[in-house]
Design a protein around this motif. Sequence first.
Motif, mmCIF file in Angstrom:
data_model
loop_
_atom_site.group_PDB
_atom_site.id
_atom_site.type_symbol
_atom_site.label_atom_id
_atom_site.label_comp_id
_atom_site.label_asym_id
_atom_site.label_seq_id
_atom_site.Cartn_x
_atom_site.Cartn_y
_atom_site.Cartn_z
ATOM 1 N N ALA A 49 0.815 -1.225 0.000
ATOM 2 C CA ALA A 49 0.000 0.000 0.000
ATOM 3 C C ALA A 49 0.840 1.263 0.000
ATOM 4 C CB ALA A 49 -0.925 0.009 1.212
ATOM 5 N N ASP A 50 2.192 1.178 0.077
ATOM 6 C CA ASP A 50 3.036 2.376 0.138
ATOM 7 C C ASP A 50 2.826 3.259 -1.079
ATOM 8 O OD1 ASP A 50 3.961 1.486 2.493
ATOM 9 O OD2 ASP A 50 5.881 0.735 1.738
ATOM 10 N N VAL A 488 2.814 7.751 10.939
ATOM 11 C CA VAL A 488 4.272 7.609 11.005
ATOM 12 C C VAL A 488 4.775 6.629 9.965
ATOM 13 C CG1 VAL A 488 6.200 6.917 12.475
ATOM 14 C CG2 VAL A 488 4.290 8.226 13.438
ATOM 15 N N ASP A 489 4.030 5.550 9.711
ATOM 16 C CA ASP A 489 4.513 4.555 8.760
ATOM 17 C C ASP A 489 4.433 5.037 7.318
ATOM 18 O OD1 ASP A 489 1.824 4.565 8.450
ATOM 19 O OD2 ASP A 489 1.495 2.446 8.880
ATOM 20 N N ALA A 490 3.818 6.221 7.107
ATOM 21 C CA ALA A 490 3.751 6.782 5.755
ATOM 22 C C ALA A 490 4.736 7.922 5.550
ATOM 23 C CB ALA A 490 2.326 7.256 5.461
ATOM 24 N N TRP A 491 5.572 8.207 6.546
ATOM 25 C CA TRP A 491 6.579 9.243 6.376
ATOM 26 C C TRP A 491 7.578 8.801 5.314
ATOM 27 C CZ3 TRP A 491 8.121 11.291 11.924
ATOM 28 C CH2 TRP A 491 6.974 11.791 12.545
ATOM 29 N N GLY A 492 8.043 9.743 4.518
ATOM 30 C CA GLY A 492 8.989 9.413 3.462
ATOM 31 C C GLY A 492 9.973 10.527 3.207
ATOM 32 N N GLU A 493 10.999 10.224 2.418
ATOM 33 C CA GLU A 493 12.040 11.205 2.116
ATOM 34 C C GLU A 493 11.542 12.279 1.159
ATOM 35 O OE1 GLU A 493 15.423 9.158 0.677
ATOM 36 O OE2 GLU A 493 15.887 8.182 2.598
ATOM 37 N N ASP A 494 10.411 12.044 0.517
ATOM 38 C CA ASP A 494 9.861 13.054 -0.385
ATOM 39 C C ASP A 494 9.043 14.103 0.360
ATOM 40 O OD1 ASP A 494 7.887 11.283 0.327
ATOM 41 O OD2 ASP A 494 6.826 11.412 -1.598
ATOM 42 N N GLN A 495 9.005 14.016 1.682
ATOM 43 C CA GLN A 495 8.295 14.995 2.499
ATOM 44 C C GLN A 495 9.307 15.947 3.146
ATOM 45 O OE1 GLN A 495 6.098 12.547 5.240
ATOM 46 N NE2 GLN A 495 5.153 11.367 3.578
ATOM 47 N N ASP A 508 12.040 23.489 -8.205
ATOM 48 C CA ASP A 508 12.867 22.525 -7.479
ATOM 49 C C ASP A 508 12.042 21.682 -6.511
ATOM 50 O OD1 ASP A 508 15.053 23.475 -8.805
ATOM 51 O OD2 ASP A 508 15.677 24.833 -7.192
ATOM 52 N N GLY A 509 10.904 22.201 -6.046
ATOM 53 C CA GLY A 509 10.126 21.471 -5.062
ATOM 54 C C GLY A 509 8.932 20.736 -5.622
ATOM 55 N N ARG A 510 8.873 20.588 -6.937
ATOM 56 C CA ARG A 510 7.664 20.008 -7.531
ATOM 57 C C ARG A 510 7.470 18.541 -7.168
ATOM 58 N NH1 ARG A 510 11.414 20.422 -11.628
ATOM 59 N NH2 ARG A 510 11.796 18.547 -12.883
ATOM 60 N N ASN A 511 8.528 17.831 -6.816
ATOM 61 C CA ASN A 511 8.399 16.418 -6.461
ATOM 62 C C ASN A 511 8.394 16.187 -4.951
ATOM 63 O OD1 ASN A 511 8.368 15.546 -9.176
ATOM 64 N ND2 ASN A 511 10.607 15.664 -9.276
ATOM 65 N N LEU A 512 8.303 17.275 -4.181
ATOM 66 C CA LEU A 512 8.325 17.162 -2.722
ATOM 67 C C LEU A 512 6.956 17.501 -2.140
ATOM 68 C CD1 LEU A 512 11.744 18.933 -2.058
ATOM 69 C CD2 LEU A 512 11.303 16.467 -2.058
ATOM 70 N N GLN A 526 3.614 14.695 14.906
ATOM 71 C CA GLN A 526 3.045 14.146 13.690
ATOM 72 C C GLN A 526 3.282 15.136 12.565
ATOM 73 O OE1 GLN A 526 -0.799 12.279 13.668
ATOM 74 N NE2 GLN A 526 -0.894 12.191 15.906
ATOM 75 N N ARG A 527 3.135 14.635 11.353
ATOM 76 C CA ARG A 527 3.275 15.484 10.181
ATOM 77 C C ARG A 527 1.901 15.754 9.580
ATOM 78 N NH1 ARG A 527 8.446 12.927 6.793
ATOM 79 N NH2 ARG A 527 10.031 13.343 8.403
ATOM 80 N N ALA A 528 1.696 17.013 9.149
ATOM 81 C CA ALA A 528 0.458 17.389 8.461
ATOM 82 C C ALA A 528 0.823 17.954 7.098
ATOM 83 C CB ALA A 528 -0.326 18.417 9.270
ATOM 84 N N ILE A 529 0.437 17.208 6.048
ATOM 85 C CA ILE A 529 0.706 17.641 4.681
ATOM 86 C C ILE A 529 -0.207 18.824 4.343
ATOM 87 C CG2 ILE A 529 0.589 16.956 2.248
ATOM 88 C CD1 ILE A 529 2.913 15.744 3.657
ATOM 89 N N LEU A 530 0.323 19.782 3.560
ATOM 90 C CA LEU A 530 -0.414 20.977 3.165
ATOM 91 C C LEU A 530 -0.861 20.868 1.714
ATOM 92 C CD1 LEU A 530 1.501 21.876 5.571
ATOM 93 C CD2 LEU A 530 1.442 24.148 4.558
ATOM 94 N N THR A 531 -1.958 21.530 1.395
ATOM 95 C CA THR A 531 -2.366 21.637 -0.005
ATOM 96 C C THR A 531 -1.456 22.628 -0.727
ATOM 97 O OG1 THR A 531 -3.901 23.452 0.424
ATOM 98 C CG2 THR A 531 -4.771 21.207 0.612
#
Length: 736
Positions: A49-50, A488-495, A508-512, A526-531
């Motif tokens: 599911a990653d 936490v298990d969905a944290w990644g280096e692209d964040q 430069d940040g289009r893939n992050l 915890q991490r909160a992704i932004l729109t």
Amino acid sequence: MNETEAMPVERVGRVAEKPGPGAGAANIELLEKTLMARPPLMPEAGAGADAKQRQALRTFHLTGKHPDAETKDGFWLPASLTPWLDSPRRWLTFPAHDELLLEIGCHTLLQLYSDRVARHRQAVRTAFCEEVRAIVPALRDRLQLDQMHSREGVAPEKMASVMGEVVGLYLDTESLANRIPAHRGTRRMEPERRRRVEESLATLEQYLETANAGPAFVLVHSDPLPSGVNLSPEATVHCSNAFERALELFDHAANKLARVLRAFRLAHLEVEGRYEPSRHDEALQHSFVADQEWLLVSAVAVWETGKAAGDTLQAYHALLRSRRPIHVLIRHDPMGYADDSGRSVADHELDLPYLSVAHREAFVLQSSLSEPEHLLRGLTEMVKTIRPGVAFVGGQPWSQDDGLPWVQSVAEHQARVSPCFRYDPDAGDTWAESFALTHNPQARKAWPMYPVRYMDGDAETEMTLPISYAECVALSPFARKQFRIVPVDAWGEDQMELSEYLQRSPQDGRNLLPFIWVVDEQNHLQRAILTRELVTACRDRMRAWRVFQELGGIENKFAQRAADRAREEARKDIESIRAEQRSVEGMDVDRVRQEAIQRLVARLLGMEAAPATEKESRPEELASSAPVAGTPPETGKEARPEEPAPVADIAGKAVEEPYIDTPLCTTCDDCIQINPRLFKYNEDKQAYIADAAAGTFAQLVKAAIKCPAACIHPGTPRSDDKTATPALVARAADFN
């Protein structure tokens, strides 16, 4: 089950246990409702599911939508704001003004303004009333004296009224009136002139009766006033266009005051005997208000939201250009998330504070309830000015109840949403004198940084985090759709953390995926992704703060470029001077070397050291004639001819003195703190070497390293300086 029932109070105890003095169950309930609105969690992930999770996160970032509609409510809040959320304030205090204690809320700005304008206008009005009281009796006597010059003035009835009933018991006023001859001295007033004087006296007497009868100011507004504001009906005017109505009310009050001022000027001329009909009659026909007299007009203030001002922008511009001292109080909501109107996070209100400064002739203040001293000082200056004044105060609470207005105000101020500044055209003719960007935390940074404590497992640890625009937006329950918690298990280096992400270009940040740190009810990170929409708004706010920085002289690129040019020109000039000095020093070294060789040869020949003759000034001839003058020694006990070489080296080794490019000094105090006897300031407060012997070579090198302008040159060490190690000498070479 509603949101309040879904989460017991104990789970928010870490925030709610310190709600501030006087806050009760309503405060706890409000905090609970607000901070429970957790963004949707990612669904539980199974094997493989990653990729699905990453794609779902990216879809949410780009569109604000998530393919899975399943949501789980929970508690979270921005980690960097926890120090303020743990101890919210309910009351606003002013250390320099013990008599002021205001409850924080929508009404705070109005209460503070009411106090400032009432104090100042009352003082101005009282002083003017004293002048009027002093002139009224004199004007009354002037009319009475003119009346005495007529036959009516000496009539028995008039004399009896002037002298009183007691005098009438001893004098026959009728006989006295018949014996007084007709007046033959000065001429009486012309009827028209006397009529104007009588009207002026009546106007001034009426003013004294009504001067303190009305309200301290009239408040014009289009929206309902907030609860807690208690003004009399005659002090408020509700209308659709508050700016136009305020101009009408002020002009009406100014016309009434102009008649009083006309009467006051006429009274002075009459009492002082300077009235000349041919000179003053025409001038007194025109009523006008000048300079500080504007402050005698009943104050007119407008109470509006930033949105209402933007909707009636033409009328707002007309008021600021009117040159009338009308005050505008604007509850600024640049975030656009004070309600559930459905506005996009990118739909900011017009940057009205910045736009208002463009009028150039209006006093403009932007402040915050979290900076009470700045707000109080700014309002005090505004009510004293004789030009239009506008005050913007952020922190339009999304809830009118007791709760988080203080925290929201802090967040808006810290996140550069409502930076504090003051623009006062009366402060000076230059921009640097008129504009002041003060009381902003860590003003040289894009976002202020603060240490935050959180739980890492069972241990408490600390991390330094920024307060950005995103953390501020996250306080509004209407904006939480812009965030999504990442397990936490969905944290990644692209964040990437938002403040670091914003340092990159959009390309430069289009893939992050940018995120902010938040904490849950157990204070775990915890991490909160932004729109992407919110990230764009954050970048815009950061750019807006950069504009204010340059306007306030902070990290100003124009000044830096000018300084770089001046530094380069100074460097070239110094290099030219140093080259010239080296040329002169080289000539001195040759002369010293020749004199040293001459003295050595003289000693070898057994001659006394004496001033060099014309022949002795040629040491090569003396050296060649030495063997003829005496027998060379055959033993090694005496000095050999090649011995002068090291002496010459010692003589020729010039010590390079330390110096400072004083015009480049930035007055940072770093060198002064190292050794105030070695370094001193001149009259322009720029550093110079006061006494090189008062310090060590190590201190010179340390100062050169710390100097932000790189204008300290340590030179070479003295022979007796024990701090001069080879490594230190090599390090100093970088600055010479």
